[in-house]
Design a protein around this motif. Structure first.
Motif, PDB file in Angstrom:
ATOM      1  N   GLU A 185      -0.086  -4.497   8.859  1.00  0.00           N
ATOM      2  CA  GLU A 185      -0.193  -3.075   9.196  1.00  0.00           C
ATOM      3  C   GLU A 185      -1.591  -2.803   9.778  1.00  0.00           C
ATOM      4  O   GLU A 185      -2.593  -3.317   9.294  1.00  0.00           O
ATOM      5  CB  GLU A 185       0.011  -2.244   7.923  1.00  0.00           C
ATOM      6  CG  GLU A 185       0.247  -0.774   8.199  1.00  0.00           C
ATOM      7  CD  GLU A 185       0.848  -0.064   6.978  1.00  0.00           C
ATOM      8  OE1 GLU A 185       0.753  -0.603   5.861  1.00  0.00           O
ATOM      9  OE2 GLU A 185       1.397   1.035   7.169  1.00  0.00           O
ATOM     10  N   THR A 242       0.861  -1.183   0.000  1.00  0.00           N
ATOM     11  CA  THR A 242       0.000   0.000   0.000  1.00  0.00           C
ATOM     12  C   THR A 242       0.883   1.213   0.000  1.00  0.00           C
ATOM     13  O   THR A 242       0.796   2.081  -0.835  1.00  0.00           O
ATOM     14  CB  THR A 242      -0.865   0.137   1.271  1.00  0.00           C
ATOM     15  OG1 THR A 242      -1.569  -1.045   1.482  1.00  0.00           O
ATOM     16  CG2 THR A 242      -1.850   1.290   1.125  1.00  0.00           C
ATOM     17  N   ILE A 268      -7.729   0.887  -4.505  1.00  0.00           N
ATOM     18  CA  ILE A 268      -7.331  -0.384  -3.898  1.00  0.00           C
ATOM     19  C   ILE A 268      -8.542  -1.295  -4.024  1.00  0.00           C
ATOM     20  O   ILE A 268      -9.603  -0.984  -3.495  1.00  0.00           O
ATOM     21  CB  ILE A 268      -6.960  -0.219  -2.416  1.00  0.00           C
ATOM     22  CG1 ILE A 268      -5.863   0.838  -2.259  1.00  0.00           C
ATOM     23  CG2 ILE A 268      -6.530  -1.539  -1.814  1.00  0.00           C
ATOM     24  CD1 ILE A 268      -5.644   1.270  -0.814  1.00  0.00           C
ATOM     25  N   THR A 269      -8.406  -2.381  -4.780  1.00  0.00           N
ATOM     26  CA  THR A 269      -9.595  -3.208  -5.008  1.00  0.00           C
ATOM     27  C   THR A 269      -9.486  -4.556  -4.330  1.00  0.00           C
ATOM     28  O   THR A 269     -10.327  -5.406  -4.508  1.00  0.00           O
ATOM     29  CB  THR A 269      -9.825  -3.436  -6.520  1.00  0.00           C
ATOM     30  OG1 THR A 269      -8.634  -4.004  -7.069  1.00  0.00           O
ATOM     31  CG2 THR A 269     -10.152  -2.146  -7.216  1.00  0.00           C
ATOM     32  N   ASP A 270      -8.440  -4.735  -3.549  1.00  0.00           N
ATOM     33  CA  ASP A 270      -8.229  -6.067  -2.993  1.00  0.00           C
ATOM     34  C   ASP A 270      -7.338  -5.924  -1.766  1.00  0.00           C
ATOM     35  O   ASP A 270      -6.223  -5.426  -1.845  1.00  0.00           O
ATOM     36  CB  ASP A 270      -7.532  -6.924  -4.055  1.00  0.00           C
ATOM     37  CG  ASP A 270      -7.341  -8.358  -3.593  1.00  0.00           C
ATOM     38  OD1 ASP A 270      -7.731  -8.697  -2.467  1.00  0.00           O
ATOM     39  OD2 ASP A 270      -6.791  -9.126  -4.386  1.00  0.00           O
ATOM     40  N   ARG A 304       3.310   1.953  -3.146  1.00  0.00           N
ATOM     41  CA  ARG A 304       2.548   2.218  -4.369  1.00  0.00           C
ATOM     42  C   ARG A 304       1.815   3.550  -4.270  1.00  0.00           C
ATOM     43  O   ARG A 304       1.915   4.401  -5.150  1.00  0.00           O
ATOM     44  CB  ARG A 304       1.538   1.093  -4.660  1.00  0.00           C
ATOM     45  CG  ARG A 304       0.684   1.398  -5.905  1.00  0.00           C
ATOM     46  CD  ARG A 304      -0.145   0.216  -6.387  1.00  0.00           C
ATOM     47  NE  ARG A 304      -1.319  -0.076  -5.619  1.00  0.00           N
ATOM     48  CZ  ARG A 304      -2.526   0.471  -5.818  1.00  0.00           C
ATOM     49  NH1 ARG A 304      -2.715   1.365  -6.778  1.00  0.00           N
ATOM     50  NH2 ARG A 304      -3.558   0.131  -5.072  1.00  0.00           N
ATOM     51  N   PHE A 327       7.972 -13.067   3.670  1.00  0.00           N
ATOM     52  CA  PHE A 327       8.637 -12.280   4.682  1.00  0.00           C
ATOM     53  C   PHE A 327       8.339 -12.859   6.052  1.00  0.00           C
ATOM     54  O   PHE A 327       7.348 -13.536   6.261  1.00  0.00           O
ATOM     55  CB  PHE A 327       8.201 -10.815   4.612  1.00  0.00           C
ATOM     56  CG  PHE A 327       6.723 -10.622   4.522  1.00  0.00           C
ATOM     57  CD1 PHE A 327       5.919 -10.688   5.646  1.00  0.00           C
ATOM     58  CD2 PHE A 327       6.113 -10.380   3.304  1.00  0.00           C
ATOM     59  CE1 PHE A 327       4.560 -10.498   5.575  1.00  0.00           C
ATOM     60  CE2 PHE A 327       4.748 -10.198   3.219  1.00  0.00           C
ATOM     61  CZ  PHE A 327       3.975 -10.259   4.349  1.00  0.00           C
ATOM     62  N   SER A 342      -5.741  -8.100  -0.256  1.00  0.00           N
ATOM     63  CA  SER A 342      -4.530  -8.934  -0.287  1.00  0.00           C
ATOM     64  C   SER A 342      -3.369  -8.239  -0.987  1.00  0.00           C
ATOM     65  O   SER A 342      -2.235  -8.674  -0.877  1.00  0.00           O
ATOM     66  CB  SER A 342      -4.802 -10.270  -0.970  1.00  0.00           C
ATOM     67  OG  SER A 342      -4.922 -10.092  -2.365  1.00  0.00           O
ATOM     68  N   THR A 343      -3.638  -7.154  -1.728  1.00  0.00           N
ATOM     69  CA  THR A 343      -2.541  -6.442  -2.379  1.00  0.00           C
ATOM     70  C   THR A 343      -1.997  -5.306  -1.513  1.00  0.00           C
ATOM     71  O   THR A 343      -1.177  -4.521  -1.964  1.00  0.00           O
ATOM     72  CB  THR A 343      -2.978  -5.829  -3.723  1.00  0.00           C
ATOM     73  OG1 THR A 343      -3.948  -4.817  -3.484  1.00  0.00           O
ATOM     74  CG2 THR A 343      -3.541  -6.873  -4.665  1.00  0.00           C
ATOM     75  N   THR A 344      -2.435  -5.215  -0.269  1.00  0.00           N
ATOM     76  CA  THR A 344      -2.066  -4.069   0.548  1.00  0.00           C
ATOM     77  C   THR A 344      -1.141  -4.444   1.691  1.00  0.00           C
ATOM     78  O   THR A 344      -0.939  -5.623   1.987  1.00  0.00           O
ATOM     79  CB  THR A 344      -3.313  -3.419   1.188  1.00  0.00           C
ATOM     80  OG1 THR A 344      -3.798  -4.321   2.190  1.00  0.00           O
ATOM     81  CG2 THR A 344      -4.383  -3.155   0.164  1.00  0.00           C
ATOM     82  N   GLY A 345      -0.624  -3.418   2.325  1.00  0.00           N
ATOM     83  CA  GLY A 345       0.218  -3.623   3.488  1.00  0.00           C
ATOM     84  C   GLY A 345      -0.524  -4.272   4.642  1.00  0.00           C
ATOM     85  O   GLY A 345       0.105  -4.832   5.544  1.00  0.00           O
ATOM     86  N   ALA A 385      -2.052  -6.852   4.502  1.00  0.00           N
ATOM     87  CA  ALA A 385      -1.661  -8.260   4.420  1.00  0.00           C
ATOM     88  C   ALA A 385      -0.362  -8.535   5.184  1.00  0.00           C
ATOM     89  O   ALA A 385      -0.091  -9.661   5.572  1.00  0.00           O
ATOM     90  CB  ALA A 385      -1.523  -8.682   2.960  1.00  0.00           C
ATOM     91  N   LYS A 386       0.460  -7.511   5.364  1.00  0.00           N
ATOM     92  CA  LYS A 386       1.709  -7.676   6.118  1.00  0.00           C
ATOM     93  C   LYS A 386       1.530  -7.358   7.597  1.00  0.00           C
ATOM     94  O   LYS A 386       2.497  -7.290   8.329  1.00  0.00           O
ATOM     95  CB  LYS A 386       2.801  -6.742   5.567  1.00  0.00           C
ATOM     96  CG  LYS A 386       3.217  -6.982   4.140  1.00  0.00           C
ATOM     97  CD  LYS A 386       4.372  -6.048   3.790  1.00  0.00           C
ATOM     98  CE  LYS A 386       4.611  -5.994   2.291  1.00  0.00           C
ATOM     99  NZ  LYS A 386       5.497  -4.888   1.911  1.00  0.00           N
TER     100      LYS A 386
END
Lengths: 359, 359, 359
Positions: free
Chosen positions: C125, B93, C113-115, B96, B286, C117-120, C122-123
Motif C-alpha cells: 500500500e 493497517t 503502530i510500532t512496526d 485494525r 498473498f 511489518s505489521t501494516t498494509g 507490507a502488502k
C-alpha cells in the motif's frame, strides 16, 4: 451444497460456566474486616517479590480483590487520568492483558511496549535511563523481562511504582498473589473459622529453582504456614538443583512443611490442591516440563480437590477436566484481574476511592 | 540556498474532497424506518460469516451506520467502560485501525495484539484457552488470522462476542457489510423506490475461491438478488478453481445471476459498479493478482459507474481516478468505520443508547 | 540464607530530584504575555520542519508549555474524543511515549503502530493511500520513519494534521521545540529583560548533516540569533560533509554565529550550554558517534553551564553528572511532554480550552 452459516450457529451465551470459585468471593469478603490502613504503604513501594508483603497487607488486598470481583461494575474510575506503562519485553498474552484489563476497568489509560526491539534499548539506552524517562511519561510501570536484573536496574531511577511481572527465573509476585487469593476464595474458613478448618495438603508440580511462578508461590505460602499440613514439590528426579541453595532453608525457617517427591500418582489421592505448571526457564528460553505429570479426568483425584495452573497450558492438564468441579484454574485466571485491580489502586494512591476506611 | 519551510508550505485543508458518497447517507437514513428489534439478536452472536445476517438485520444495521456517518459527533460514549481485544495475528493497517477507530469513537478502551509472536500462543497455548482468558479480560474480540480455523476454535470457549476480521481465504464479513452499505448509499432507491430503480450490472475482478473479501461479498449480494441484473466475475482464465465446489451453487440458489468473464475491457462500458481487488491468498501468503485488469481515467467506464476497492491498492487501480466521481472506494473505506460502529454497538448490548426504538 | 525482600527494600520516593529546571517554568510563564492569536494557524498546519515557526508562535507555544508544566493536573480533557494515530515505523521509546503521554494527559485516545511489518504497507500500500485511510480513522498523525520522504508523501493526502517525529537524517522539529523551550526555561531573562541578559556560548557535539536533531535545533536557534554569542559545532574532523551544502549558508544568513571546532576540551570552560548527541544516521541505520567527546564530573565545565542531550544516552555523557546542577537533560526530556501537549492542543483545534485569549 454448503450450508450457509445461520444466526443460530453463531449464537453464544454470556452465562458463566458453573465452575467452582466464581461465586465465592463474598464469603472471603465477609471473613475479613476492612482496614485500609494496612495498604497505605503500597503507595510508596515497588512490587518486586512475594517476600515483601505482610500478612495484614495480603488479607486486605484479598478483601479488596473480592470486593471488585463480587461487583465488577461498581468502581469504574478510580484510576481516571492515570497512565500505565505496560512494558513486556518477553512474550505474554495472559499477564499483559490481565494487567491492562485491570487498569482499563479502573478507568486509566495505557501505553504498551510489546517488543524490546521497537524501543530505545535497541539503540543502547540503559534501563536506568529508560526508568528516568518513564517518570515523565506515566504513573506506574509493569515490566516483564527475561533478564532478572532489569527490574532492579529500572527501580534505581524510578519515582513512580514498578511491578515485576516476571523477571527471568526469579519471581512473578502478582501471580503468587492471585494464587493465594484463589486458595482463600476456596477455603475462606482459614480466616473466618481457623480452628475448624482442615489444613491443606498441596502438591506443586514444578521446579522451584527454574520457575518464577513456583518460587514466588512458595514465598507467598510461607506467609501462612499454618494453612498447610504439607507442601509437596513433584519433580522427575532428573535435576540436582530443584531448589536454590538458600531457598529451601528460607521456607523451612518460616515453618512451611516442604517436601519433595517424584511419584505424583501415588500421592494424588490425598492432595487437596494440585498446582501444575508446564514451562521452565532454561537460560534465555523456556522448555516444556512435566509431560510425565499429566492429570486428567481419570486421575485418582480426591473428591474435593482443586486444580490450579498459572500459565499457558500444555499437555500436562487435560481439557476434559475443564467442566469439572476440580477446575479452579479458570477461576484463578479470572481472579487475577481483580487482584491486580486491588494492587494497582493502592499503588497509585487511589485507595480512598474504593475503601471506606483508610486511616 | 535552501528555502526554509514556511508555514504556507505546510498548510492543509480540513475540507472533505468532493467525492461522491460522502453526502449520501441521509437519503439512505430516510429510506429505512428505524426498528431496533431486528438488531437485538446481534447481542448474542459471534460474527463469523456474511451468511448469518437476515435482510432486516442488514437494513437496520445500514440505517444505524448512516445515522453515525451523518452526524459523527452525536454519539460519543455508547461503549464507555467496555474493553475491546483487538487481535491481529496477520498484518493489517486498514482493518485494525478501522475497528479500533470505531471502538474509540464510541468511547471504549482497547487492548491490541499485533503480532502472534508476542503472545502466549508462541508458548503453545491453545486458541480455546486464549478464548477462555479473553472472557476475563474484555467485552468483545476482533480476530484476524491467516488460519481459517482459528476463529472457530476461539468461539468454542468465548462467552463474549468475537468478530471474524478475516480468516485465511475464507471470509471477511464486516468488509462485505461495508461494501453493501456503500452500494445502498449510492442507490438508496432500492429501498425507497424499488420499482423505479434500475438493476445493477456489477463486475468483480477477483477469484471468489481465493479472496475472502470476494467470498463474503457474494454471500452478501445473495441476500438481495433482486438488486442485480448480473454479477460478473472477471478472472484471467489461468485457474480452474475460480469457485469452491458448492459456492456457485449456493449463489445461484439464492437467485443471484452470477457469470464469469475474462475480458474486462469488453464489458466495462456497461458496468454500473466495478469492484476491483488486487490480492489473492495462496497458502499462507498473498500474491498480487489482476495486473491484467488495470483501470484508469482512460478506461471505457460508463458515465455514472462507481468503482469499489476493499484493500491495499496496487497497480490495478490508477490514482488518476481518485479525483473523479467514479471514486467510491474512499467513501467505502470511510463508511466502513461507521458500519463497524453500528455493529459493535449492537453486539455489545448498547443498542438502546443509540436507537429510539428497541422493542 | 537469602534475605527475604522486605517492604523497606522496595520503598521509593515520589519526590522530584532537585535538578535545575524543574521549578523554572513559572518565570518563563510570567515573562511572556498570553496571546493565543499567534497559535491559531497551527490548527491548519502539518509540522514538518523547525523552519516553519514564527518567533511569536514559538513564544506562545513555550508559554502554553510552561502553563501545562507548572500545573500538570489543571487540564485533563482538552483532547477528549480525539484519536491519535501514532505511527512509529522506526524504533523509539522516548519519542513515541512522550507523544502518547502528552496525548493521554489531554484526555485523548490512541491507536499505535510500532512496526512497519505489521501494516498494509507490507502488502504494497502506498503512503498516500495510508494517509487517505488515516483521514477516516483519527484526528492527528505522528509519524516517524527512516525514509525522509514518507512524511511528505503522506501529507499529500491528509486532511488531518501530521507531525514529523523524525524523518531519516532530515528533521525532528518537536525535539528542537523542546530544546529551545529548555533554554528559555533556563534563561527566561532573554524575554523579560533582554538588555541585561548575557548572550550564550553554546557547544553542539554532533554532525548537522547526519543528525536530524542537530539539523532541526540549528534551524530553531536561527529564529533567535540574538540569544547566542557563538554556536560551536564540535566534530572529530574525520568527515568532510559536516554541513549540507546550503545548511551553513542558511544559518549565517539568519545572523546566527556558527563555527566549527574539533577540540571540545579546550573550549569547554567557556561554554554556557553543552548539547551532546551520540547517534548519527548513516544510510538506513545509526552509528555511535562522539566517543572522543566524553564529558563527566571532572570535565572542565563552567560553574553554571548546563548540559543538554536529546536522545538515548551512550558513553559520551557520564551518569556521574546526573546528580549535579549541570544536568538539564532530564528537565529537557520532562519539558518535551508539556511542549508536545501545547503543540497538540493547538493543532487539534482545542486552543480555546486552555488559553484565555484566542481572538
Amino acid at each position: 451444497m454448503v450450508d450457509p452459516v445461520t444466526s443460530e450457529k453463531v449464537s453464544f451465551s454470556r452465562q458463566k460456566l458453573d465452575v467452582y470459585g466464581d461465586a465465592h468471593p463474598k464469603k472471603l469478603l465477609k471473613a475479613i474486616s476492612e482496614d485500609g490502613d494496612h495498604l497505605k504503604n503500597l503507595a510508596e513501594q515497588h512490587i518486586l517479590s512475594a517476600d515483601q508483603f505482610s500478612r495484614e497487607e495480603l488479607l486486605q488486598l484479598f478483601r479488596l480483590s473480592a470486593k471488585f470481583e463480587g461487583n465488577p461494575a461498581r468502581f469504574r474510575t478510580p484510576l481516571k487520568g492515570k497512565i500505565l506503562i505496560s512494558a513486556f519485553y518477553e512474550p505474554s498474552t495472559r499477564t499483559r492483558l490481565s494487567f491492562e484489563s485491570a487498569w482499563h476497568r479502573l478507568g486509566g489509560d495505557i501505553m504498551s511496549i510489546t517488543d524490546r526491539s521497537t524501543t530505545g534499548i535497541a539503540k543502547g539506552e540503559s534501563l536506568e535511563d529508560v526508568g528516568e524517562m518513564f517518570n515523565n511519561y506515566g504513573d506506574c510501570v509493569v515490566l516483564r523481562d527475561s533478564n532478572e536484573e532489569s527490574v532492579h536496574l529500572m527501580m534505581d531511577s524510578l519515582r513512580i511504582p514498578i511491578i515485576n511481572a516476571g523477571n527471568g527465573v526469579d519471581e512473578h509476585p502478582t501471580q503468587a498473589l492471585a494464587d493465594l487469593y484463589t486458595i482463600l476464595k476456596w477455603r475462606p474458613g482459614f480466616i473466618s473459622n481457623p480452628e475448624e478448618t482442615a489444613k491443606i495438603k498441596m502438591g506443586i508440580v514444578g521446579i522451584p529453582n527454574k520457575m518464577r511462578t513456583v518460587r514466588s508461590l512458595l514465598k507467598m505460602l510461607a506467609k501462612f504456614p499454618e494453612f498447610f499440613e504439607e507442601v509437596i514439590i513433584f519433580h522427575d528426579g532428573s535435576s540436582d538443583d530443584i531448589f536454590d541453595p538458600d531457598q529451601l532453608e528460607q521456607l523451612k525457617e518460616s515453618g512451611l512443611n516442604v517436601v519433595q517427591e517424584t511419584d505424583l500418582k501415588a500421592r494424588l489421592p490425598e492432595l487437596d490442591i494440585i498446582y501444575i505448571n508446564a514451562i521452565a526457564w532454561v537460560g534465555n528460553t523456556f522448555e516444556s516440563f512435566g509431560d510425565k505429570f499429566v492429570i486428567n479426568k481419570d486421575s485418582p483425584l480426591k473428591k474435593d480437590a482443586i486444580i490450579m495452573h498459572p500459565l499457558a497450558r500444555g499437555e500436562e492438564l487435560d481439557t476434559n477436566l475443564d467442566g469439572t468441579a476440580h477446575n479452579w484454574y479458570f477461576s484463578q485466571a479470572r481472579g487475577a484481574v481483580f487482584l491486580r485491580m486491588a494492587l494497582l489502586t493502592c499503588m497509585c494512591e487511589r485507595t480512598e476511592r474504593v475503601m471506606d476506611i483508610v486511616e
